[in-house]
Design a protein around this motif. Structure first.
Motif, PDB file in Angstrom:
ATOM      1  N   PRO A   1     -11.091   4.865  46.748  1.00 52.52           N
ATOM      2  CA  PRO A   1     -12.234   4.378  45.961  1.00 52.52           C
ATOM      3  C   PRO A   1     -13.043   5.480  45.303  1.00 52.52           C
ATOM      4  O   PRO A   1     -13.505   5.329  44.164  1.00 52.52           O
ATOM      5  N   ASP A   2     -13.242   6.604  45.986  1.00 55.46           N
ATOM      6  CA  ASP A   2     -14.085   7.663  45.425  1.00 55.46           C
ATOM      7  C   ASP A   2     -13.456   8.303  44.193  1.00 55.46           C
ATOM      8  O   ASP A   2     -14.168   8.754  43.292  1.00 55.46           O
ATOM      9  N   TYR A   3     -12.143   8.359  44.133  1.00 55.58           N
ATOM     10  CA  TYR A   3     -11.463   8.930  42.964  1.00 55.58           C
ATOM     11  C   TYR A   3     -11.011   7.847  41.988  1.00 55.58           C
ATOM     12  O   TYR A   3     -10.355   8.162  40.994  1.00 55.58           O
ATOM     13  N   GLY A   4     -11.339   6.607  42.261  1.00 54.35           N
ATOM     14  CA  GLY A   4     -10.958   5.525  41.365  1.00 54.35           C
ATOM     15  C   GLY A   4      -9.461   5.383  41.211  1.00 54.35           C
ATOM     16  O   GLY A   4      -8.964   5.094  40.115  1.00 54.35           O
ATOM     17  N   ILE A   5      -8.734   5.556  42.294  1.00 54.23           N
ATOM     18  CA  ILE A   5      -7.274   5.473  42.231  1.00 54.23           C
ATOM     19  C   ILE A   5      -6.857   4.007  42.262  1.00 54.23           C
ATOM     20  O   ILE A   5      -6.934   3.346  43.310  1.00 54.23           O
ATOM     21  N   ASP A   6      -6.441   3.497  41.109  1.00 46.85           N
ATOM     22  CA  ASP A   6      -5.997   2.110  41.039  1.00 46.85           C
ATOM     23  C   ASP A   6      -4.585   1.969  40.474  1.00 46.85           C
ATOM     24  O   ASP A   6      -4.057   0.871  40.360  1.00 46.85           O
ATOM     25  N   ALA A   7      -3.972   3.102  40.122  1.00 48.65           N
ATOM     26  CA  ALA A   7      -2.627   3.065  39.552  1.00 48.65           C
ATOM     27  C   ALA A   7      -1.561   3.440  40.582  1.00 48.65           C
ATOM     28  O   ALA A   7      -0.374   3.432  40.278  1.00 48.65           O
ATOM     29  N   LEU A   8      -1.998   3.782  41.789  1.00 53.56           N
ATOM     30  CA  LEU A   8      -1.068   4.079  42.873  1.00 53.56           C
ATOM     31  C   LEU A   8      -1.438   3.228  44.069  1.00 53.56           C
ATOM     32  O   LEU A   8      -2.616   2.993  44.349  1.00 53.56           O
ATOM     33  N   GLU A   9      -0.412   2.793  44.797  1.00 55.48           N
ATOM     34  CA  GLU A   9      -0.625   1.986  45.996  1.00 55.48           C
ATOM     35  C   GLU A   9      -0.277   2.810  47.228  1.00 55.48           C
ATOM     36  O   GLU A   9       0.745   3.499  47.267  1.00 55.48           O
ATOM     37  N   LEU A  10      -1.164   2.757  48.237  1.00 53.35           N
ATOM     38  CA  LEU A  10      -0.880   3.430  49.499  1.00 53.35           C
ATOM     39  C   LEU A  10       0.082   2.575  50.308  1.00 53.35           C
ATOM     40  O   LEU A  10      -0.238   1.448  50.686  1.00 53.35           O
ATOM     41  N   GLN A  11       1.268   3.103  50.563  1.00 54.05           N
ATOM     42  CA  GLN A  11       2.288   2.392  51.331  1.00 54.05           C
ATOM     43  C   GLN A  11       2.289   2.910  52.759  1.00 54.05           C
ATOM     44  O   GLN A  11       2.555   4.082  52.995  1.00 54.05           O
ATOM     45  N   THR A  12       1.957   2.067  53.715  1.00 57.41           N
ATOM     46  CA  THR A  12       1.921   2.484  55.113  1.00 57.41           C
ATOM     47  C   THR A  12       3.147   1.966  55.853  1.00 57.41           C
ATOM     48  O   THR A  12       3.655   0.894  55.566  1.00 57.41           O
ATOM     49  N   SER A  13       3.625   2.759  56.788  1.00 52.51           N
ATOM     50  CA  SER A  13       4.724   2.333  57.656  1.00 52.51           C
ATOM     51  C   SER A  13       4.671   3.155  58.934  1.00 52.51           C
ATOM     52  O   SER A  13       4.065   2.756  59.917  1.00 52.51           O
ATOM     53  N   SER A  14       5.261   4.356  58.916  1.00 56.57           N
ATOM     54  CA  SER A  14       5.251   5.226  60.084  1.00 56.57           C
ATOM     55  C   SER A  14       5.363   6.676  59.633  1.00 56.57           C
ATOM     56  O   SER A  14       5.804   6.959  58.519  1.00 56.57           O
ATOM     57  N   THR A  15       4.984   7.584  60.501  1.00 53.85           N
ATOM     58  CA  THR A  15       5.117   9.007  60.191  1.00 53.85           C
ATOM     59  C   THR A  15       6.574   9.376  59.976  1.00 53.85           C
ATOM     60  O   THR A  15       6.907  10.126  59.054  1.00 53.85           O
TER      61      THR A  15
END
Length: 301
Positions: free
Chosen positions: A172-186
């Motif tokens: 949110p602070d950098y206004g990142i809306d064109a990339l999605e954070l993909q979570t799974s595992s390390t």
């Protein structure tokens, strides 16, 4: 925050189940519940899934304590259940609490039933990292270059403090809306990082140091001028509800525990480049101890 052959480790991940209960070691009897030093003989040592610095430190202490007559059970778990389990004595201690930022919410929630045994490393930090030849150097440039990274940031476990920081502050602070954070595992993140860097492709991942990935792959941290991921943190040992009363001697040892990044990286690299399957690092750690005996002797002096 931090740092194998690599292929073997990545294929099996560093999240292998490590709940190993040793047979009664020298210096204790099979029926004894308390050692001569006043400590309970069995230590339930919680280890965060995928956090290599904690895995390394925990295997080191397992070896050290078993030489002192303890039985040490390494219990792999995700972050949130560990803190809850510490308050009920299901776990005795965890060596991988990052403060003042990453695990602050858990400490605030459960702190009345936890004991901070102090920081053993003060050089921990969170990061968004990219391949070293990526044409950007700051998180500020990430959104405008989303296409270069396939519109995604490859993350780790959903419940990790790093994930929370990226989701709630960095994006949110950098206004990142064109990339999605993909979570799974390390382990999955490291597999993708290995594949991308070997193929000469761009990739953005959430990462932390100390971590062996910085030695294994050509990567760099993106600058974080807004400070969304915090400053360098300390890696603390935290005891559970009854830890200090159940383990007065171990309390003293862990309160005095210090391990700089160079020493930690040496241990991590020895373990995770060893080619073992991740379920038992005993032999590797014992070899490392023999090469660093003066340091290890100081842990219980």
């Amino acid at each position: 925050m931090k740092k194998r052959t690599i292929a073997a480790s990545l294929a099996l991940g560093t999240t292998a189940v490590l709940g190993l209960a040793a047979c009664s070691p020298p210096g204790s009897s099979s029926s004894a519940e308390t050692l001569d030093n006043g400590d309970k003989s069995v230590v339930e040592l919680a280890v965060f899934n995928g956090w290599d610095e904690g895995i390394a430190a925990s295997w080191l202490w397992k070896s050290v304590l078993e030489d002192e007559g303890y039985i040490v059970n390494l219990q792999m778990a995700d972050v949130a259940p560990v803190y809850s389990g510490l308050t009920t004595d299901d776990y005795d201690v965890v060596l991988d609490t990052w403060l003042p930022t990453t695990h602050a919410d858990y400490v605030e929630q459960y702190g009345d039933d936890l004991t901070d045994l102090g920081a053993w490393n003060d050089d921990a930090k969170l990061a968004v990292a990219v391949n070293a030849d990526a044409p950007i150097d700051s998180i500020e440039e990430l959104n405008a270059n989303a296409d270069l990274f396939g519109g995604s940031i490859v993350g780790i476990e959903p419940g990790a403090g790093l994930t929370t920081a990226v989701q709630d502050a960095t994006i949110p602070d950098y206004g990142i809306d064109a990339l999605e954070l993909q979570t799974s595992s390390t382990a999955a993140m490291l597999t993708e990082l290995k594949s991308a860097t070997e193929a000469g492709e761009n990739i953005a991942v959430t990462l932390w140091s100390p971590h062996w990935a910085y030695d294994a792959f050509p990567i760099k941290d993106l600058a974080d001028p807004k400070g969304t991921l915090g400053d360098a943190e300390g890696i603390h040992s935290f005891g559970g509800k009854s830890f200090t009363s159940n383990f007065p001697q171990l309390t003293e040892w862990l309160e005095g525990f210090e391990m700089d990044t160079e020493t930690l990286s040496s241990l991590e690299n020895a373990m995770f480049n060893s080619g073992v399957d991740g379920s038992d690092y005993t032999e590797v750690v014992d070899e490392w101890i023999a090469e660093n005996q003066d340091y290890v002797d100081g842990l219980t002096s």
